[in-house]
Design a protein around this motif. Structure first.
Motif, mmCIF file in Angstrom:
data_model
loop_
_atom_site.group_PDB
_atom_site.id
_atom_site.type_symbol
_atom_site.label_atom_id
_atom_site.label_comp_id
_atom_site.label_asym_id
_atom_site.label_seq_id
_atom_site.Cartn_x
_atom_site.Cartn_y
_atom_site.Cartn_z
ATOM 1 N N GLU A 1 0.820 -1.198 0.000
ATOM 2 C CA GLU A 1 0.000 0.000 0.000
ATOM 3 C C GLU A 1 0.862 1.259 0.000
ATOM 4 N N LEU A 2 1.958 1.242 0.750
ATOM 5 C CA LEU A 2 2.864 2.384 0.778
ATOM 6 C C LEU A 2 3.518 2.603 -0.595
ATOM 7 N N ARG A 3 3.904 1.516 -1.243
ATOM 8 C CA ARG A 3 4.489 1.632 -2.580
ATOM 9 C C ARG A 3 3.480 2.210 -3.570
ATOM 10 N N GLN A 4 2.248 1.752 -3.446
ATOM 11 C CA GLN A 4 1.204 2.261 -4.341
ATOM 12 C C GLN A 4 0.980 3.747 -4.103
ATOM 13 N N ARG A 5 0.938 4.176 -2.845
ATOM 14 C CA ARG A 5 0.775 5.601 -2.551
ATOM 15 C C ARG A 5 1.962 6.412 -3.080
ATOM 16 N N LEU A 6 3.173 5.861 -2.930
ATOM 17 C CA LEU A 6 4.366 6.555 -3.430
ATOM 18 C C LEU A 6 4.309 6.683 -4.951
ATOM 19 N N ASN A 7 3.929 5.622 -5.633
ATOM 20 C CA ASN A 7 3.807 5.675 -7.094
ATOM 21 C C ASN A 7 2.740 6.675 -7.528
ATOM 22 N N ASN A 8 1.632 6.724 -6.798
ATOM 23 C CA ASN A 8 0.583 7.704 -7.113
ATOM 24 C C ASN A 8 1.098 9.132 -6.941
ATOM 25 N N MET A 9 1.855 9.364 -5.875
ATOM 26 C CA MET A 9 2.411 10.704 -5.651
ATOM 27 C C MET A 9 3.406 11.063 -6.753
ATOM 28 N N LYS A 10 4.231 10.122 -7.155
ATOM 29 C CA LYS A 10 5.178 10.380 -8.245
ATOM 30 C C LYS A 10 4.445 10.724 -9.531
ATOM 31 N N LYS A 11 3.354 9.990 -9.797
ATOM 32 C CA LYS A 11 2.581 10.241 -11.007
ATOM 33 C C LYS A 11 1.927 11.621 -10.948
ATOM 34 N N MET B 1 3.021 14.248 -9.316
ATOM 35 C CA MET B 1 4.076 15.257 -9.489
ATOM 36 C C MET B 1 4.492 15.354 -10.954
ATOM 37 N N ALA B 2 4.607 14.219 -11.637
ATOM 38 C CA ALA B 2 4.974 14.238 -13.053
ATOM 39 C C ALA B 2 3.896 14.925 -13.887
ATOM 40 N N ARG C 1 1.793 17.224 -12.819
ATOM 41 C CA ARG C 1 1.828 18.648 -12.501
ATOM 42 C C ARG C 1 2.976 19.339 -13.241
ATOM 43 N N GLN C 2 4.142 18.704 -13.285
ATOM 44 C CA GLN C 2 5.274 19.289 -13.996
ATOM 45 C C GLN C 2 4.996 19.361 -15.498
ATOM 46 N N ALA C 3 4.359 18.336 -16.042
ATOM 47 C CA ALA C 3 4.026 18.349 -17.473
ATOM 48 C C ALA C 3 3.019 19.451 -17.780
ATOM 49 N N ALA C 4 2.046 19.631 -16.918
ATOM 50 C CA ALA C 4 1.049 20.685 -17.136
ATOM 51 C C ALA C 4 1.702 22.063 -17.037
ATOM 52 N N GLN C 5 2.610 22.231 -16.084
ATOM 53 C CA GLN C 5 3.305 23.507 -15.944
ATOM 54 C C GLN C 5 4.177 23.767 -17.165
ATOM 55 N N TYR C 6 4.845 22.745 -17.670
ATOM 56 C CA TYR C 6 5.682 22.890 -18.864
ATOM 57 C C TYR C 6 4.833 23.278 -20.074
ATOM 58 N N GLU C 7 3.648 22.680 -20.205
ATOM 59 C CA GLU C 7 2.759 23.001 -21.322
ATOM 60 C C GLU C 7 2.296 24.452 -21.266
ATOM 61 N N THR C 8 1.944 24.934 -20.089
ATOM 62 C CA THR C 8 1.489 26.324 -19.986
ATOM 63 C C THR C 8 2.631 27.284 -20.284
ATOM 64 N N GLU C 9 3.857 26.946 -19.879
ATOM 65 C CA GLU C 9 5.003 27.804 -20.200
ATOM 66 C C GLU C 9 5.273 27.802 -21.696
ATOM 67 N N GLU C 10 5.140 26.660 -22.348
ATOM 68 C CA GLU C 10 5.373 26.572 -23.793
ATOM 69 C C GLU C 10 4.305 27.348 -24.561
ATOM 70 N N ARG C 11 3.069 27.286 -24.081
ATOM 71 C CA ARG C 11 2.003 28.026 -24.746
ATOM 72 C C ARG C 11 2.176 29.521 -24.553
ATOM 73 N N ARG C 12 2.639 29.920 -23.408
ATOM 74 C CA ARG C 12 2.776 31.330 -23.092
ATOM 75 C C ARG C 12 4.021 31.931 -23.738
ATOM 76 N N ARG C 13 5.037 31.156 -23.976
ATOM 77 C CA ARG C 13 6.326 31.665 -24.429
ATOM 78 C C ARG C 13 6.268 32.422 -25.759
ATOM 79 N N PRO C 14 5.650 31.918 -26.836
ATOM 80 C CA PRO C 14 5.664 32.684 -28.079
ATOM 81 C C PRO C 14 4.929 34.017 -27.977
#
Length: 88
Positions: A13-23, A25-26, A28-41
């Motif tokens: 259960e702890l491993r599953q929670r850790l994997n969910n948290m990693k997912k 975070m990934a 969130r980072q992908a969404a933040q990267y997309e908004t920066e790429e859209r805003r940049r031009p």
């Protein structure tokens, strides 16, 4: 005295929670990267073509001033050392 009780969650259960948290975070980072790429031009008016035009205009100005300066220098030298006409 009481000893430490085993954790209420199992290792799986702890491993599953850790994997969910990693997912999360990934994602969130992908969404933040997309908004920066859209805003940049749109965030900057200075792009490659604009810089090319600016440097082209600067080159034309430099060449024009150089030709003007050498033309004036040539005329000054001709005034200082006029050619001698012998036909008169």
């Amino acid at each position: 005295m009481e000893t430490d009780s085993p954790p209420s969650e199992s290792i799986d259960e702890l491993r599953q929670r850790l994997n969910n948290m990693k997912k999360l975070m990934a994602d969130r980072q992908a969404a933040q990267y997309e908004t920066e790429e859209r805003r940049r031009p749109n965030s900057s008016i200075i792009d490659g073509s604009f810089l090319s035009v600016v440097f082209g205009i600067a080159l034309v100005v430099i060449l024009t001033v150089s030709v003007y300066a050498f033309y004036n220098l040539y005329n000054a030298i001709l005034k200082k050392f006029p050619s001698k006409h012998t036909e008169l």
